[in-house]
Structure formats: C-alpha cells, structure tokens
Design an enzyme around this catalytic site. Structure first.
Site, PDB file in Angstrom:
ATOM      1  CD1 TRP A  63      -3.115   1.244   0.603  1.00  0.00           C
ATOM      2  CD2 TRP A  63      -1.623   2.526   1.663  1.00  0.00           C
ATOM      3  NE1 TRP A  63      -3.659   2.507   0.726  1.00  0.00           N
ATOM      4  CE2 TRP A  63      -2.754   3.312   1.376  1.00  0.00           C
ATOM      5  CE3 TRP A  63      -0.547   3.128   2.322  1.00  0.00           C
ATOM      6  CZ2 TRP A  63      -2.850   4.661   1.728  1.00  0.00           C
ATOM      7  CZ3 TRP A  63      -0.643   4.468   2.668  1.00  0.00           C
ATOM      8  CH2 TRP A  63      -1.786   5.218   2.372  1.00  0.00           C
ATOM      9  CE1 TYR A  67      -2.026   8.514  -0.522  1.00  0.00           C
ATOM     10  CE2 TYR A  67       0.143   9.162   0.269  1.00  0.00           C
ATOM     11  CZ  TYR A  67      -1.187   9.457   0.029  1.00  0.00           C
ATOM     12  OH  TYR A  67      -1.671  10.716   0.344  1.00  0.00           O
ATOM     13  CG  ASP A  83      -7.230   3.226   0.777  1.00  0.00           C
ATOM     14  OD1 ASP A  83      -6.280   3.560   1.503  1.00  0.00           O
ATOM     15  OD2 ASP A  83      -8.306   3.859   0.716  1.00  0.00           O
TER      16      ASP A  83
END
Length: 124
Positions: A63, A67, A83
């Site tokens: 993640w 990001y 997410d």
C-alpha cells in the site's frame, strides 16, 4: 511550514515522532535512503526502481509503495484496491468493494488508475 527534508527527519529526536518505534525507524530508513541518494522520490525519476527500493525498506509494504508511487512519483496508474476508502468509494458507486474483484475491474482504467483511485476516495 514546509515538510521537513530528509536531513531534518534524521536529526529529529525520538520525541518528535508520536508513533510506534518501528514506524519511526521506517521513516528514518526512508529518509536515510533519500539523503544518501540511494532513493529518488522526485517526479520523473525511474518509478520502477524507486518502487523496488521502497519495497526493500523494512516496514514499507505494497500500500505504501503504491501510495508513494502515485503521490510522490506521479505515477498515473496505481490502483490501491485494498485501501478502505477506495473500497468504500467503490461500494458507494455501485462497484464491488472486494479488493480482488475491484482490482480486476480497475484493469479497464489503465493507464489512469491513480485518477480512478482519487475519484473513489472522493466518493467514499
């Protein structure tokens, strides 16, 4: 106040980080890699290399690499389908909120999945 650069992060005392020690050390490891020139997080850099190096930092998972690729590196094609906000946005728009199903659906948005991710956050 501008966000601190890597040197300021590395010089900050432990008390400046109101978070678990492991997370603090991950942030410092990232700052060290940037300060040492090992990791380039500037837009226009080699995204694949940056993501590979980010993933090698203990404490940085898929993640976070996604990001940072989207936000720091300007990658237009990141789908953060695990997410919670993305999943809630998908559900609000009548899409599946199952990460695997949403990921397969998001393939149709290539090469602009980052924009879809932002749209899903806004819909949440």
């Amino acid at each position: 106040v501008a966000f601190p650069g890597p040197a300021e992060v590395l010089a900050a005392p432990d008390t400046a980080f109101r978070m678990p020690a492991a997370r603090r050390e991950t942030i410092r490891a990232l700052a060290r890699a940037v300060a040492d020139g090992e990791l380039d997080l500037e837009p226009g850099g080699d995204r694949e290399e940056a993501v590979r190096l980010l993933a090698a930092v203990p404490g940085i998972g898929p993640w976070t690499t996604g990001y940072l690729a989207m936000r720091a590196l300007g990658d237009p094609d990141v789908a953060l389908t695990t997410d919670l906000g993305v999943r809630r946005g998908a559900a609000a728009l009548g899409l599946s909120d199952d990460p695997k199903t949403l990921s397969a659906y998001a393939d149709r948005w290539r090469p602009w999945r980052s924009y879809a991710t932002i749209r899903l956050w806004r819909a949440a």
